[in-house]
Design a protein around this motif. Structure first.
Motif, mmCIF file in Angstrom:
data_model
loop_
_atom_site.group_PDB
_atom_site.id
_atom_site.type_symbol
_atom_site.label_atom_id
_atom_site.label_comp_id
_atom_site.label_asym_id
_atom_site.label_seq_id
_atom_site.Cartn_x
_atom_site.Cartn_y
_atom_site.Cartn_z
ATOM 1 N N ARG A 1 -9.539 11.870 -5.516
ATOM 2 C CA ARG A 1 -9.147 12.806 -4.462
ATOM 3 C C ARG A 1 -9.451 14.249 -4.859
ATOM 4 O O ARG A 1 -9.941 15.037 -4.054
ATOM 5 C CB ARG A 1 -7.658 12.649 -4.143
ATOM 6 N N GLU B 1 -1.379 18.184 1.331
ATOM 7 C CA GLU B 1 -0.290 17.903 0.391
ATOM 8 C C GLU B 1 -0.755 18.067 -1.051
ATOM 9 O O GLU B 1 -0.010 18.596 -1.890
ATOM 10 C CB GLU B 1 0.253 16.491 0.611
ATOM 11 N N ARG C 1 0.825 -1.200 0.000
ATOM 12 C CA ARG C 1 0.000 0.000 0.000
ATOM 13 C C ARG C 1 0.866 1.259 0.000
ATOM 14 O O ARG C 1 1.847 1.358 0.723
ATOM 15 C CB ARG C 1 -0.889 -0.018 1.240
ATOM 16 N N LYS C 2 0.487 2.217 -0.827
ATOM 17 C CA LYS C 2 1.205 3.488 -0.887
ATOM 18 C C LYS C 2 0.922 4.303 0.373
ATOM 19 O O LYS C 2 -0.101 4.134 1.022
ATOM 20 C CB LYS C 2 0.759 4.291 -2.109
ATOM 21 N N ARG C 3 1.847 5.200 0.679
ATOM 22 C CA ARG C 3 1.648 6.054 1.850
ATOM 23 C C ARG C 3 0.422 6.939 1.651
ATOM 24 O O ARG C 3 0.040 7.246 0.521
ATOM 25 C CB ARG C 3 2.881 6.892 2.125
ATOM 26 N N THR C 4 -0.166 7.329 2.725
ATOM 27 C CA THR C 4 -1.328 8.200 2.680
ATOM 28 C C THR C 4 -0.883 9.625 2.359
ATOM 29 O O THR C 4 0.111 10.097 2.885
ATOM 30 C CB THR C 4 -2.060 8.184 4.038
ATOM 31 N N VAL C 5 -1.622 10.282 1.495
ATOM 32 C CA VAL C 5 -1.345 11.663 1.121
ATOM 33 C C VAL C 5 -2.489 12.511 1.664
ATOM 34 O O VAL C 5 -3.662 12.219 1.411
ATOM 35 C CB VAL C 5 -1.233 11.811 -0.409
ATOM 36 N N SER C 6 -2.138 13.545 2.402
ATOM 37 C CA SER C 6 -3.164 14.403 3.000
ATOM 38 C C SER C 6 -3.750 15.359 1.962
ATOM 39 O O SER C 6 -3.138 15.619 0.917
ATOM 40 C CB SER C 6 -2.571 15.210 4.159
ATOM 41 N N ASP C 7 -4.917 15.887 2.285
ATOM 42 C CA ASP C 7 -5.531 16.900 1.432
ATOM 43 C C ASP C 7 -4.607 18.100 1.293
ATOM 44 O O ASP C 7 -4.477 18.677 0.216
ATOM 45 C CB ASP C 7 -6.877 17.355 2.020
ATOM 46 N N PHE D 1 0.289 8.465 -8.016
ATOM 47 C CA PHE D 1 -1.027 7.840 -7.952
ATOM 48 C C PHE D 1 -1.417 7.411 -9.357
ATOM 49 O O PHE D 1 -0.887 7.922 -10.346
ATOM 50 C CB PHE D 1 -2.090 8.863 -7.513
ATOM 51 N N GLY E 1 -7.159 7.397 -9.231
ATOM 52 C CA GLY E 1 -6.963 7.693 -7.807
ATOM 53 C C GLY E 1 -6.836 9.185 -7.558
ATOM 54 O O GLY E 1 -7.422 9.730 -6.621
#
Length: 79
Positions: free
Chosen positions: A44, A12, A4-10, A36, A40
């Protein structure tokens, strides 16, 4: 490397638009920066649009995205 890829915040994602030399970016450009898939990134960006942090316009076959004043305020409040 798999998994799983790291989570990216809004924030960012908004910073990508804010820091760009261009006034807007395509979905593909945002996807490339985030590493992404295009779907994906589109998902977002649409979520951010619903929250009024970005706006979009279709240009040819591409959606273009830019940060709104609300998005700028969100980024600056998190800094």
């Amino acid at each position: 490397m798999s998994g799983r890829k790291r989570t990216v915040s809004d924030e960012e994602i908004l910073e990508i638009l804010l820091d760009s030399e261009d006034p807007f970016l395509t979905t593909t450009e945002v996807a490339e920066v985030l590493d992404f898939s295009q779907p994906g990134a589109l998902k977002r960006l649409r979520q951010l649009e619903e929250e009024e942090y970005v706006e979009t316009k279709k240009a040819g076959n591409s959606n273009t995205w830019w940060i709104t004043e609300e998005g700028r305020e969100m980024v600056s409040s998190k800094s």
